[in-house]
Motif scaffolding. Structure first.
Motif, PDB file in Angstrom:
ATOM      1  N   GLU A  36     -22.919  82.361 -20.370  1.00  0.00           N
ATOM      2  CA  GLU A  36     -23.584  81.008 -20.713  1.00  0.00           C
ATOM      3  C   GLU A  36     -22.307  80.186 -21.322  1.00  0.00           C
ATOM      4  O   GLU A  36     -21.980  79.189 -20.483  1.00  0.00           O
ATOM      5  CB  GLU A  36     -24.624  80.883 -21.415  1.00  0.00           C
ATOM      6  CG  GLU A  36     -25.084  79.222 -21.839  1.00  0.00           C
ATOM      7  CD  GLU A  36     -26.256  79.142 -22.681  1.00  0.00           C
ATOM      8  OE1 GLU A  36     -26.965  78.288 -22.605  1.00  0.00           O
ATOM      9  OE2 GLU A  36     -26.933  80.430 -22.936  1.00  0.00           O
ATOM     10  N   GLY A  37     -21.849  80.741 -22.156  1.00  0.00           N
ATOM     11  CA  GLY A  37     -20.600  80.039 -22.831  1.00  0.00           C
ATOM     12  C   GLY A  37     -19.384  79.942 -22.149  1.00  0.00           C
ATOM     13  O   GLY A  37     -18.565  78.935 -21.944  1.00  0.00           O
ATOM     14  N   ASP A  70     -20.674  81.221 -32.272  1.00  0.00           N
ATOM     15  CA  ASP A  70     -20.211  79.647 -32.233  1.00  0.00           C
ATOM     16  C   ASP A  70     -18.743  79.104 -31.744  1.00  0.00           C
ATOM     17  O   ASP A  70     -18.723  78.166 -30.853  1.00  0.00           O
ATOM     18  CB  ASP A  70     -20.571  78.803 -33.670  1.00  0.00           C
ATOM     19  CG  ASP A  70     -19.990  79.730 -34.678  1.00  0.00           C
ATOM     20  OD1 ASP A  70     -19.529  80.790 -34.686  1.00  0.00           O
ATOM     21  OD2 ASP A  70     -19.848  79.114 -35.939  1.00  0.00           O
ATOM     22  N   THR A 115     -27.117  80.516 -26.982  1.00  0.00           N
ATOM     23  CA  THR A 115     -27.558  79.482 -28.068  1.00  0.00           C
ATOM     24  C   THR A 115     -28.363  79.999 -29.364  1.00  0.00           C
ATOM     25  O   THR A 115     -27.974  79.302 -30.366  1.00  0.00           O
ATOM     26  CB  THR A 115     -28.483  78.565 -27.287  1.00  0.00           C
ATOM     27  OG1 THR A 115     -29.640  79.189 -26.617  1.00  0.00           O
ATOM     28  CG2 THR A 115     -27.510  77.746 -26.201  1.00  0.00           C
ATOM     29  N   GLU A 116     -29.173  81.038 -29.098  1.00  0.00           N
ATOM     30  CA  GLU A 116     -29.707  81.338 -30.540  1.00  0.00           C
ATOM     31  C   GLU A 116     -28.738  82.181 -31.346  1.00  0.00           C
ATOM     32  O   GLU A 116     -28.759  82.097 -32.638  1.00  0.00           O
ATOM     33  CB  GLU A 116     -30.984  82.440 -29.936  1.00  0.00           C
ATOM     34  CG  GLU A 116     -31.968  81.907 -29.288  1.00  0.00           C
ATOM     35  CD  GLU A 116     -33.216  82.772 -28.692  1.00  0.00           C
ATOM     36  OE1 GLU A 116     -34.085  83.208 -29.410  1.00  0.00           O
ATOM     37  OE2 GLU A 116     -32.890  83.504 -27.790  1.00  0.00           O
ATOM     38  N   PHE A 147     -18.381  78.781 -27.863  1.00  0.00           N
ATOM     39  CA  PHE A 147     -18.583  77.295 -26.923  1.00  0.00           C
ATOM     40  C   PHE A 147     -17.677  76.322 -27.501  1.00  0.00           C
ATOM     41  O   PHE A 147     -17.290  75.454 -26.660  1.00  0.00           O
ATOM     42  CB  PHE A 147     -20.106  77.054 -27.635  1.00  0.00           C
ATOM     43  CG  PHE A 147     -21.217  77.618 -27.119  1.00  0.00           C
ATOM     44  CD1 PHE A 147     -21.804  77.080 -25.859  1.00  0.00           C
ATOM     45  CD2 PHE A 147     -21.674  79.060 -27.779  1.00  0.00           C
ATOM     46  CE1 PHE A 147     -22.909  77.889 -25.278  1.00  0.00           C
ATOM     47  CE2 PHE A 147     -22.450  79.482 -27.100  1.00  0.00           C
ATOM     48  CZ  PHE A 147     -23.348  79.090 -25.915  1.00  0.00           C
ATOM     49  N   LYS A 179     -25.599  81.616 -31.382  1.00  0.00           N
ATOM     50  CA  LYS A 179     -24.888  80.528 -31.927  1.00  0.00           C
ATOM     51  C   LYS A 179     -25.461  80.124 -33.060  1.00  0.00           C
ATOM     52  O   LYS A 179     -24.916  79.807 -34.205  1.00  0.00           O
ATOM     53  CB  LYS A 179     -24.648  79.847 -31.035  1.00  0.00           C
ATOM     54  CG  LYS A 179     -23.752  78.341 -31.188  1.00  0.00           C
ATOM     55  CD  LYS A 179     -23.583  77.701 -30.215  1.00  0.00           C
ATOM     56  CE  LYS A 179     -22.728  76.334 -30.409  1.00  0.00           C
ATOM     57  NZ  LYS A 179     -23.466  75.347 -31.523  1.00  0.00           N
TER      58      LYS A 179
END
Length: 601
Positions: free
Chosen positions: A107-108, A298, A542-543, A301, A545
């Motif tokens: 995803e990132g 984090d 995302t979680e 991203f 992160k």
């Protein structure tokens, strides 16, 4: 979804015929991306008013915009004058550093325009041997990303006399991985540069497994005095050229340089110093690549490979050259320039849409739109929700003895302590001899000398073994912090000012089968659970992160002097000067065990 392998095998007969038919105008493409400018990594030019024809996930042709017929069933996408560039190729990363699975990592990566990665999974190899590496390879096969393995070369990183690891990748096991997995395309970073320098038998036997298969050997080396012998051993790249002068040595020794850029507040931002080999010495960029190496959740991203490209441009590299250093150059290093790294005919349709500031707007992976307008598409969302599930054994790797002693006995007489001193940026540590006066409490000694406890708890064999040390300059004033990501053996590392909070931190890690934790006054204040091999979360990127951001925020709020990724390196006994493993204090590069306390002479 179309994938590529290490083999230079021509595409299937039908695919080549169809690509030729589309290029010649005899057949319709699947997709046309039109009204675009093309960033050519072959000539480092912007080609105006172009369109790309895609068939079977590959590029059939790049031609003048408006040439393709609109009545033959092809799908059209209007790039609205934006720049189309090849997807980025990261030549050296550790997925485990992001604390997420490969499927989640995608995803990132795709949001950053990164469509191909070459990962060294020595972290999970140190925990679970060949089995752990194969778990990650299966995970990679389910990820919407081109994933290649540089087979871990240094598991364990040092002798079993110096640390206890869960894995032992012998030369024979490494050869088996090469032969069983076509994704295994190179030997991973040879971290044991001192044994290589001294011609240690096992280190060179590992190198031989790659050489006899004609595969590249990746490097990791500190110290200009080691470069000549290291290069002579067959190593052909490095990501540890941390300044201009050693970068020059490596280049003239025949090595590719992977210029590492990272969050400027962490130890992983070497680019400003290495780039001087270009801006001050005027060397060609043809053997230079950009890489990320390690990214926490984090930072993945915020500081992706696209950011590295823009940072290189900000530091003086021409913009188009910088993009080539993040795409065509690493593809060429691994002999895959005919598949990835450029928008030539027959190449994979791994394409990104950029604005004039080289910021990623869209990403196509194999001709399929995964990111649009900086957001993931429903197609990618579906794949991310159906991630590969690791086997139960991967969730059972933290094994602690019923009893273990976390802090050393308080010296009753005056002693000289061998102390680890930390300082920014946090990679290299310093060996300090500090006289501790007898008859004082730990609290008094800590206040007098700016110290705290540091312990490494063996977690692979439940031996109860604990290495005890003292940290200076860490700036932890209360509570404890702990991690099951203590590089490279990945035993549990814990720092604290009192035994009770340190024990709570370690037991919290045990209960969660791994993780990062901050404890104060008997309360867990932050936790990132890492149940897969004690290294990886099984949640969405995302979680992870969000959890990592909270952990990082609290870490900084406590005023700790180095980033927690630097904290995780404190047991890494291949980096100077003094490290702590479960076996005790290790002096580097002498690779000898030192006592914590010595008598006053």
């Amino acid at each position: 979804m179309t994938r590529i392998t290490r083999f230079s095998v021509p595409p299937l007969h039908k695919v080549t015929r169809d690509l030729a038919d589309v290029a010649a105008g005899r057949a319709a493409p699947d997709l046309v991306i039109t009204n675009a400018r093309i960033l050519s990594t072959y000539s480092e030019r912007i080609l105006e008013n172009k369109e790309i024809l895609i068939k079977h996930g590959r590029i059939a042709a790049v031609q003048k915009a408006g040439t393709a017929k609109r009545d033959n069933g092809a799908q059209f996408y209007d790039a609205q004058g934006g720049i189309l560039a090849p997807g980025l190729v990261d030549p050296h990363i550790h997925v485990e550093s992001s604390m997420m699975t490969v499927c989640a990592y995608a995803e990132g990566a795709l949001l950053n325009g990164n469509t191909t990665i070459f990962c060294d999974s020595h972290e999970i190899g140190n925990v679970a041997d060949r089995e752990g590496i194969e778990w990650m390879l299966e995970d990679a096969r389910h990820a919407p990303l081109n994933v290649f393995l540089t087979v871990p070369s240094t598991v364990p990183s040092t002798s079993p006399d110096l640390e206890t690891a869960g894995g032992d990748l012998t030369p024979e096991k490494i050869g088996t991985i090469f032969d069983a997995w076509p994704e295994a395309v190179a030997l991973g970073e040879k971290m044991d540069y001192v044994p290589v320098y001294f011609s240690e038998t096992r280190s060179h036997a590992v190198i031989a497994e790659a050489l006899k298969r004609g595969l590249p050997i990746c490097g990791h080396c500190y110290g200009r005095e080691f470069v000549a012998a290291y290069a002579a051993a067959g190593v052909t790249d490095t990501h540890e050229a941390i300044d201009r002068d050693i970068a020059e040595d490596f280049l003239e020794g025949g090595l590719w340089i992977f210029m590492r850029a990272g969050n400027p507040s962490t130890p992983w931002h070497s680019l400003p110093e290495i780039i001087k080999v270009v801006t001050e010495l005027g060397v060609s960029t043809k053997r230079l690549c950009l890489c990320t190496d390690d990214r926490d959740a984090d930072d993945l991203f915020l500081f992706g490979l696209d950011w590295c490209v823009r940072e290189a441009a900000r530091l003086g590299v021409p913009k188009l050259t910088a993009w080539s250093m993040g795409s065509l150059h690493p593809a060429t290093r691994y002999g895959m320039e005919n598949e990835i790294g450029g928008l030539g005919h027959s190449r994979r349709a791994d394409i990104v849409l950029l604005n004039d500031d080289l910021e990623v707007q869209n990403t196509w992976y194999g001709g399929q739109l995964m990111v649009e307008n900086r957001k993931i598409t429903p197609l990618l969302e579906e794949q991310l929700e159906n991630r590969w599930r690791y086997p139960q054994a991967a969730y059972q790797t933290v094994k602690l003895a019923p009893q273990y002693q976390l802090v050393p006995e308080l010296p009753q007489e005056t002693v000289v302590a061998n102390v680890i001193q930390v300082a920014l940026p946090g990679i290299v540590t310093f060996h300090k001899n500090i006289t501790l006066e007898g008859g004082k409490s730990w609290e008094e000694l800590f206040a007098q000398h700016d110290l705290c406890f540091l312990s490494v708890v063996e977690r692979h064999k439940a031996s109860g073994r604990v290495g005890h040390g003292l940290l200076q300059g860490f700036n932890l004033r209360s509570g404890a912090v702990a991690s099951s990501v203590g590089h490279d053996a990945h035993n549990i590392i814990v720092a604290g000012v009192n035994e009770a909070d340190m024990r709570l931190a370690v037991e919290t890690i045990k209960q969660n089968n791994g993780g990062l934790v901050i404890v104060d006054q008997g309360k867990v204040e932050a936790l990132v659970a890492l149940p897969i091999a004690g290294l990886i979360s099984d949640k969405r990127a995302t979680e992870v992160k969000a959890e990592s951001e909270h952990f990082n925020h609290l870490w900084k709020e406590k005023g700790i002097a180095i980033p927690y990724m630097g904290f995780n390196l404190l047991p890494l006994s291949v980096i100077p000067e003094l490290r702590l493993t479960d076996r005790g204090l290790v002096a580097v590069p002498a690779m000898t065990i030192l006592p914590l306390f010595e008598k006053v002479s």
